[in-house]
Design a protein around this motif. Structure first.
Motif, short mmCIF file in Angstrom:
data_model
loop_
_atom_site.label_atom_id
_atom_site.label_comp_id
_atom_site.label_asym_id
_atom_site.label_seq_id
_atom_site.Cartn_x
_atom_site.Cartn_y
_atom_site.Cartn_z
N SER A 71 4.21 4.83 41.16
CA SER A 71 3.81 5.20 39.81
C SER A 71 4.79 4.65 38.78
O SER A 71 5.96 4.41 39.07
CB SER A 71 3.74 6.72 39.69
OG SER A 71 4.95 7.30 40.10
N SER A 72 4.28 4.49 37.60
CA SER A 72 5.11 4.00 36.50
C SER A 72 5.97 5.15 35.97
O SER A 72 5.77 6.31 36.34
CB SER A 72 4.23 3.45 35.38
OG SER A 72 3.49 4.50 34.79
N ALA A 73 6.88 4.85 35.10
CA ALA A 73 7.74 5.87 34.52
C ALA A 73 6.93 6.89 33.72
O ALA A 73 7.20 8.10 33.77
CB ALA A 73 8.80 5.23 33.63
N THR A 74 5.91 6.42 33.02
CA THR A 74 5.04 7.32 32.26
C THR A 74 4.27 8.25 33.19
O THR A 74 4.16 9.46 32.93
CB THR A 74 4.04 6.51 31.41
OG1 THR A 74 4.75 5.57 30.62
CG2 THR A 74 3.22 7.42 30.51
N GLN A 75 3.75 7.71 34.28
CA GLN A 75 3.02 8.53 35.25
C GLN A 75 3.95 9.55 35.91
O GLN A 75 3.54 10.69 36.14
CB GLN A 75 2.37 7.64 36.30
CG GLN A 75 1.24 6.80 35.79
CD GLN A 75 0.77 5.77 36.79
OE1 GLN A 75 1.55 5.28 37.60
NE2 GLN A 75 -0.52 5.43 36.72
N GLN A 76 5.17 9.17 36.20
CA GLN A 76 6.13 10.11 36.79
C GLN A 76 6.43 11.25 35.83
O GLN A 76 6.49 12.41 36.24
CB GLN A 76 7.42 9.37 37.16
CG GLN A 76 7.29 8.47 38.36
CD GLN A 76 8.58 7.73 38.66
OE1 GLN A 76 9.60 7.94 38.01
NE2 GLN A 76 8.53 6.86 39.65
N THR A 77 6.59 10.92 34.55
CA THR A 77 6.83 11.94 33.54
C THR A 77 5.65 12.90 33.45
O THR A 77 5.83 14.12 33.40
CB THR A 77 7.09 11.30 32.17
OG1 THR A 77 8.20 10.40 32.29
CG2 THR A 77 7.42 12.34 31.12
N ASP A 78 4.44 12.35 33.44
CA ASP A 78 3.24 13.19 33.37
C ASP A 78 3.14 14.09 34.60
O ASP A 78 2.82 15.29 34.49
CB ASP A 78 1.98 12.34 33.26
CG ASP A 78 1.84 11.65 31.92
OD1 ASP A 78 2.53 12.08 30.96
OD2 ASP A 78 1.05 10.69 31.83
N GLU A 124 5.60 16.94 34.37
CA GLU A 124 5.13 17.95 33.42
C GLU A 124 4.07 18.85 34.06
O GLU A 124 4.08 20.07 33.89
CB GLU A 124 4.58 17.28 32.16
CG GLU A 124 5.64 16.69 31.27
CD GLU A 124 5.05 15.97 30.06
OE1 GLU A 124 3.83 16.11 29.80
OE2 GLU A 124 5.82 15.26 29.40
#
Length: 64
Positions: free
Chosen positions: A9-16, A19
């Motif tokens: 996963s991308s950094a944005t997906q990991q953050t999501d 959360e």
């Protein structure tokens, strides 16, 4: 057969995902706390120092 899938996963997906996991953890903790409070509110009394609760003490006193 067992299959193993990897997710890159991308950094944005990991953050999501983090959360979402935090939200799920918070909801689970809240529900568990409410359940424990509900169960505790329906107990007749707290155990005494000998670990005998009021129901067993009451039943024992019926026969003495």
């Amino acid at each position: 057969m067992n299959y193993i899938y990897r997710i890159y996963s991308s950094a944005t997906q990991q953050t999501d995902l983090l959360e979402w996991l935090e939200t799920c953890r918070g909801v689970h903790s809240y529900a568990l706390r409410k359940l424990k409070d509900w169960i505790a509110s329906r107990k007749c009394c707290e155990p005494d120092i000998h670990g005998i609760d009021c129901i067993s003490s009451f039943r024992a006193s019926e026969y003495t």
